[in-house]
Design a protein around this motif. Structure first.
Motif, PDB file in Angstrom:
ATOM      1  N   GLU A 124       0.867  -1.183   0.000  1.00 30.04           N
ATOM      2  CA  GLU A 124       0.000   0.000   0.000  1.00 30.04           C
ATOM      3  C   GLU A 124       0.895   1.221   0.000  1.00 30.04           C
ATOM      4  O   GLU A 124       1.652   1.453   0.949  1.00 30.04           O
ATOM      5  CB  GLU A 124      -0.917   0.004   1.218  1.00 30.04           C
ATOM      6  CG  GLU A 124      -1.892   1.173   1.224  1.00 30.04           C
ATOM      7  CD  GLU A 124      -2.850   1.131   2.399  1.00 30.04           C
ATOM      8  OE1 GLU A 124      -3.410   2.186   2.735  1.00 30.04           O
ATOM      9  OE2 GLU A 124      -3.026   0.035   2.978  1.00 30.04           O
ATOM     10  N   PHE A 129      -3.478   0.356  -2.946  1.00 31.67           N
ATOM     11  CA  PHE A 129      -3.115  -1.030  -2.639  1.00 31.67           C
ATOM     12  C   PHE A 129      -3.044  -1.808  -3.942  1.00 31.67           C
ATOM     13  O   PHE A 129      -3.926  -1.702  -4.801  1.00 31.67           O
ATOM     14  CB  PHE A 129      -4.154  -1.672  -1.716  1.00 31.67           C
ATOM     15  CG  PHE A 129      -3.893  -3.137  -1.454  1.00 31.67           C
ATOM     16  CD1 PHE A 129      -3.025  -3.530  -0.457  1.00 31.67           C
ATOM     17  CD2 PHE A 129      -4.504  -4.117  -2.228  1.00 31.67           C
ATOM     18  CE1 PHE A 129      -2.770  -4.874  -0.220  1.00 31.67           C
ATOM     19  CE2 PHE A 129      -4.263  -5.459  -1.997  1.00 31.67           C
ATOM     20  CZ  PHE A 129      -3.388  -5.839  -0.989  1.00 31.67           C
ATOM     21  N   THR A 144      -3.821  -3.000  -9.224  1.00 35.53           N
ATOM     22  CA  THR A 144      -4.785  -3.027  -8.134  1.00 35.53           C
ATOM     23  C   THR A 144      -5.718  -4.224  -8.255  1.00 35.53           C
ATOM     24  O   THR A 144      -5.685  -4.967  -9.243  1.00 35.53           O
ATOM     25  CB  THR A 144      -5.620  -1.738  -8.122  1.00 35.53           C
ATOM     26  OG1 THR A 144      -6.472  -1.714  -9.286  1.00 35.53           O
ATOM     27  CG2 THR A 144      -4.716  -0.505  -8.136  1.00 35.53           C
TER      28      THR A 144
END
Length: 268
Positions: A124, A129, A144
């Protein structure tokens, strides 16, 4: 005869210098290749990133060539002091113009050297993230959960907080499940422990934990905390609530929803 003598004098005066300059360039070219390969070979033993190896090797290579070029110019009588000053001023101007890019470059070198994360890690960064798919000199690329490709400048990464979920090789999946106050608490706890133990994705070490988290307004909440491999994290987070609901239904355990008791008082 005067012209021949002048030519001979020029050859004697400058010929050796030119030959010396050529010799310096040849030796410099050879040394640049040898030392560049040696540096890359030495750094490869420390598991340095391949991209950084090539980059550092190129820096050494061209630095030696530049030094050899300046030495060759001095050999033939060219005054290099002013030439070096001009190059220095030009380098300063270019550095100021590319200040942001140089910051990203320096940050990329630090990332490749100190390795706060590697390709394949889940991290992250800058509130994003995702999986690290590539680490470049100027930027890092994340993929992602929504399959979006995010390119983050390395300068932002070094100046921001980095959360690496893959560093330990596993991650804890925190989940909360509630039961009613009238339900059997110990039975519900055993049911949750059985569900966790039966899941092959749950690691034995560290051991999973099932415990009463809080006595909430409308429910008794259990904290279910199994440890799983990073690639299983989202699967178990999505699968476990369905399994818990179906098993609670079989066991007659209720999952309450927020409610309020209203009491009416009739006055005479």
């Amino acid at each position: 005869m005067d012209i021949v003598e002048q030519i001979q004098e020029l050859i004697l005066t400058y010929g050796l210098n030119i030959l010396g300059a050529i010799a310096i360039l040849i030796v410099g070219y050879w040394l640049a290749g040898v030392i560049s390969r040696w540096v890359q070979k030495a750094l490869s033993k420390s598991n340095t990133n391949e991209a950084l190896l090539r980059f550092l090797g190129n820096i050494v290579y061209y630095a030696i060539l530049a030094f050899a070029g300046v030495a060759a110019l001095e050999r033939v009588g060219v005054q290099t002091a002013s030439f070096i000053a001009v190059l220095g001023a030009a380098g300063l101007a270019i550095g100021l113009a590319l200040q942001g890019a140089l910051s990203n470059f320096a940050s990329g070198v630090m990332i490749l050297l100190f390795k706060p994360f590697e390709i394949g890690h889940y991290v992250e960064i800058n509130d994003t993230f995702g999986e690290v798919t590539d680490i470049k000199i100027f930027s890092t690329i994340l993929l992602t959960r929504e399959k979006k490709t995010v390119i983050i400048p390395n300068g932002l990464i070094i100046s921001d907080k980095i959360i690496n979920y893959s560093k330990q090789g596993y991650i804890r999946a925190d989940m909360v499940f509630g039961i009613g106050y009238d339900d059997d608490l110990l039975k519900a706890k055993r049911t949750l422990e059985e569900l966790v133990a039966a899941d092959e994705r749950v690691l034995e070490t560290p051991a999973p934990r099932v415990a009463v988290l809080e006595l909430a307004d409308s429910s008794v909440n259990f904290a279910v905390r199994p440890y799983v491999k990073i690639e299983d994290y989202w699967d178990i987070r999505l699968d476990m609530p369905e399994r818990v609901k179906l098993r609670f239904d079989e066991e007659g355990i209720s999952i309450p929803y927020p409610q309020h008791d209203v009491h009416l008082f009739q006055s005479n």
